[in-house]
Design an enzyme around this catalytic site. Structure first.
Site, PDB file in Angstrom:
ATOM      1  N   GLU A   1     -23.208 -53.488  30.377  1.00 35.69           N
ATOM      2  CA  GLU A   1     -23.419 -52.121  30.873  1.00 35.69           C
ATOM      3  C   GLU A   1     -24.876 -51.888  31.250  1.00 35.69           C
ATOM      4  OE1 GLU A   1     -21.353 -50.006  31.800  1.00 35.69           O
ATOM      5  OE2 GLU A   1     -19.515 -50.817  30.982  1.00 35.69           O
TER       6      GLU A   1
ATOM      7  N   TYR B   1     -23.461 -42.021  29.378  1.00 38.82           N
ATOM      8  CA  TYR B   1     -22.530 -42.936  30.031  1.00 38.82           C
ATOM      9  C   TYR B   1     -22.395 -44.237  29.232  1.00 38.82           C
ATOM     10  CZ  TYR B   1     -20.964 -46.796  32.710  1.00 38.82           C
ATOM     11  OH  TYR B   1     -20.285 -47.929  33.042  1.00 38.82           O
TER      12      TYR B   1
ATOM     13  N   ASP C   1     -20.099 -41.850  35.451  1.00 35.54           N
ATOM     14  CA  ASP C   1     -21.252 -42.409  36.167  1.00 35.54           C
ATOM     15  C   ASP C   1     -21.055 -42.091  37.648  1.00 35.54           C
ATOM     16  OD1 ASP C   1     -19.223 -44.100  36.959  1.00 35.54           O
ATOM     17  OD2 ASP C   1     -20.348 -45.949  36.638  1.00 35.54           O
TER      18      ASP C   1
END
Ligand code: SF4
Length: 376
Positions: free
Chosen positions: A40, A123, A141
């Site tokens: 991520e 997020y 996002d």
């Protein structure tokens, strides 16, 4: 957003499509929070294809959170070198150290504790906790926001505070409580593949029947464009010293902070990594670079150097468009500067070298290309 029956059908269709068509990505084969977290962070502002080799190299060297926490920062940056946005790597390591110190080496399950870690925002925490632990947090996002804006035909700047809050509420409403991790990935996958920014492929979309933008013929016009920050044009001149053994020198990341006359301007541009002597120039690049070298180099090395211009290169960092003017300085012996490190020039342009930014690599390549041309 949808009544119960419609919502159930929407979820079924999106998850069915995701099961059948999702891309096979390395971080989708694991539930390990460390690996999901790493992916991520790497994927922020960076394309999937660019991330995969970095992700694999990084994990081969730092297979778990303890290995990352204990590593020298220089090595972490070296493995991040070329991926850009280096504060991500620094925060990743700081967070790993906190996880080892405060959470016994396990990524926290609790949202507030996850959010307290460096580099972890709403997020990222929602993505990691839902995918690794199955907790019910909906991600929002840019990709997901675009899908939601089109589904609801929402106009205006999506990043405006109230609108973003409404989008988060819509994302929470749609989240499948039975499989939140898969659900989040399915929403992101739809945004990253079919519901792309420019030409959405509505004919292939599993949820086209629910989409207001499609019904209104607005799919490719939403979301509406945000006001862009004005672009700033910057010209940088850099000196590539070269001795008869093909060696050059780079300045240390910390030297950017201590050189008061350039610190604020150059630091974000060289990403606080190892870099060639670099200065922002405005009118006469060779003269301004000469002056800079005179200030930079230690007394015994002060000299007027012959600056040989190399091929110009371009680089972009957020809203700055950078024109790079590299100069080669051929010397019998490399001069001395505080915090400098002597390296072979070809190493600077490759992945095996020090932690350098892409900008520094471009300068090194320009010097090598011109050398090769001159040799040929
Ligand atoms: Fe996006 Fe088109 Fe699907 Fe609507 S129908 S969600 S615009 S791909």
């Amino acid at each position: 957003m949808f009544p119960a029956r419609k919502l159930a059908l929407f979820r079924r269709q999106l998850l069915g499509w995701f099961h059948e068509f999702q891309r096979d990505l390395p971080w989708r084969r694991t539930r390990d929070p460390y690996r999901i977290w790493l992916s991520e962070i790497m994927l922020q502002q960076t394309r999937v294809a660019a991330v995969i080799p970095y992700y694999e190299r990084f994990l081969a060297r730092f297979p778990d959170v303890r290995a990352l926490a204990e590593a020298p920062q220089e090595e972490v940056l070296r493995l991040w070198s070329g991926l850009g946005y280096y504060s991500r790597a620094r925060n990743l390591q700081k967070a790993a150290q906190e996880i080892v110190a405060k959470h016994r080496g396990k990524f926290p399950r609790d949202l507030d504790r996850a959010l307290a870690l460096p580099g972890i925002g709403n997020y990222t925490s929602a993505a990691i906790l839902s995918i690794a632990y199955g907790t019910k947090h909906a991600v929002l996002d840019g990709n997901v926001a675009r899908v939601l804006a089109r589904l609801g035909a929402i106009r205006g700047d999506l990043r405006e505070t109230n609108r973003w809050r409404n989008l988060q509420e819509n994302a929470n409403h749609l989240l499948d409580p039975e499989s939140p991790g898969e659900w989040n990935q399915a929403m992101m996958e739809l945004g990253a593949t079919l519901c792309s920014p420019r030409a959405p492929q509505c004919l292939l979309c599993p949820v086209a029947q629910f989409c207001r933008a499609r019904q209104l013929g607005l799919a490719d016009r939403l979301p509406e464009k945000r006001k862009q920050r004005a672009t700033e044009e910057v010209t940088l001149a850099a000196a590539v010293f070269l001795d008869p053994r093909g060696r050059t020198f780079l300045l240390s990341p910390s030297s950017v902070k201590t050189r008061h006359h350039t610190s604020n301007e150059i630091a974000p541009l060289v990403s606080k990594m190892w870099h060639f002597p670099t200065v922002r120039v405005r009118e006469n690049a060779p003269a301004e670079l000469q002056r800079f070298l005179a200030e930079l180099l230690l007394e015994a090395s002060k000299n007027r150097f012959r600056l040989e211009p190399l091929s110009k290169a371009r680089h972009a960092v957020t809203y700055r468009k950078i024109t790079l003017l590299p100069f080669r300085v051929t010397v019998a012996a490399l001069p001395s500067a505080s915090g400098a490190k002597v390296v072979v020039l070809t190493d600077v342009s490759s992945h095996s070298s020090l932690a350098v930014s892409n900008l520094t690599r471009k300068i090194a390549r320009a010097a090598l290309i011109t050398r090769a041309a001159a040799a040929g």
